[in-house]
Design an enzyme around this catalytic site. Structure first.
Site, PDB file in Angstrom:
ATOM      1  N   ASN A 106       0.853  -1.191   0.000  1.00  0.00           N
ATOM      2  CA  ASN A 106       0.000   0.000   0.000  1.00  0.00           C
ATOM      3  C   ASN A 106       0.885   1.236   0.000  1.00  0.00           C
ATOM      4  O   ASN A 106       1.995   1.210   0.536  1.00  0.00           O
ATOM      5  CB  ASN A 106      -0.873   0.002   1.260  1.00  0.00           C
ATOM      6  N   HIS A 108       0.903   5.077   1.449  1.00  0.00           N
ATOM      7  CA  HIS A 108       0.226   5.861   2.487  1.00  0.00           C
ATOM      8  C   HIS A 108       0.876   7.247   2.554  1.00  0.00           C
ATOM      9  O   HIS A 108       2.102   7.353   2.558  1.00  0.00           O
ATOM     10  CB  HIS A 108       0.351   5.145   3.831  1.00  0.00           C
ATOM     11  N   SER A 135       4.883   6.722   2.371  1.00  0.00           N
ATOM     12  CA  SER A 135       5.501   5.433   2.674  1.00  0.00           C
ATOM     13  C   SER A 135       4.827   4.348   1.842  1.00  0.00           C
ATOM     14  O   SER A 135       3.613   4.385   1.641  1.00  0.00           O
ATOM     15  CB  SER A 135       5.295   5.061   4.144  1.00  0.00           C
ATOM     16  N   ASP A 144      -2.231   0.240   8.335  1.00  0.00           N
ATOM     17  CA  ASP A 144      -1.004   0.976   8.012  1.00  0.00           C
ATOM     18  C   ASP A 144       0.173   0.538   8.889  1.00  0.00           C
ATOM     19  O   ASP A 144       1.061   1.342   9.199  1.00  0.00           O
ATOM     20  CB  ASP A 144      -1.226   2.492   8.137  1.00  0.00           C
TER      21      ASP A 144
END
Ligand code: GAR
Length: 187
Positions: A106, A108, A135, A144
């Site tokens: 992912n 973020h 990130s 996260d």
């Protein structure tokens, strides 16, 4: 390893990170499907225009387990080996994450572990931080919270608003994500 790694990209909105990933695809990875929980996501139209296979399904009215089973089926049918979340704004269930363990990443918009969740730029500005950033991390059951694979710092300038900072961080995201994904799929 034979051929590029097969990546599914999940989006919920405009999909600018998906576009950056698509434009950087090549020997390291290829995008085999762009999937969305929002059938009207603008990023889907871009994907279609650029000849990428798409899958769209709203979870509304069918429930998360049915939605995720259909999503999982579509990704596997497309031959995906990896999943890149790119502005995908829905939490994946623990069961889904477990099925793809270690294979979901992912992007973020903060320097994790700072500012998990939403409103990251406003929180960084309000805290008086000298820099925000982005990130790329491995997705685990913790929001996260998975291993950070790469980060870019972006200076916070006097007078920055969440919107002006977001714009500069987004440009950094477009640089960071393809570079990290190329490394990650080689693991
Ligand atoms: C990006 O800034 C991404 O980091 C963020 O949403 C934006 C999506 O933009 N993701 C999250 O906040 C995930 N929690 P895009 O659709 O243009 O790629």
């Amino acid at each position: 390893m034979s051929g590029p790694a097969k990546v599914a990209v999940l989006i919920s909105g405009r999909g600018s990170n998906m576009q950056a990933l698509a434009e950087a695809a090549g020997d390291a990875y290829e995008i085999v499907v762009v999937a969305s929980d929002k059938p009207d996501a603008p990023g889907l139209a871009w994907a279609i225009q650029h000849g990428l296979p798409t899958f769209a399904l709203s979870p509304k009215g069918i429930g998360k387990p049915v939605f995720e089973a259909a999503l999982d089926g579509a990704l596997r049918e497309a031959g995906a080996e990896w999943i890149a979340l790119a502005g995908y704004m829905r939490l994946l269930s623990d069961e889904f994450v477990a099925k793809w363990r270690g294979r979901i990443v992912n992007i973020h918009p903060s320097l994790l572990p700072k500012y998990k969740g939403l409103d990251t730029h406003a929180r960084a500005i309000d805290a008086g931080d000298a820099a925000g950033g982005c990130s790329v991390h491995v997705v685990t059951e913790e929001l996260d919270g998975g291993e950070v694979l790469g980060q870019r710092e972006v200076a916070i300038l006097p007078g920055d608003t969440p919107e002006t900072l977001a714009e500069r961080v987004l440009a950094a995201e477009h640089q960071l994500y393809p570079a990290v994904l190329k490394e990650f799929v080689r693991r």
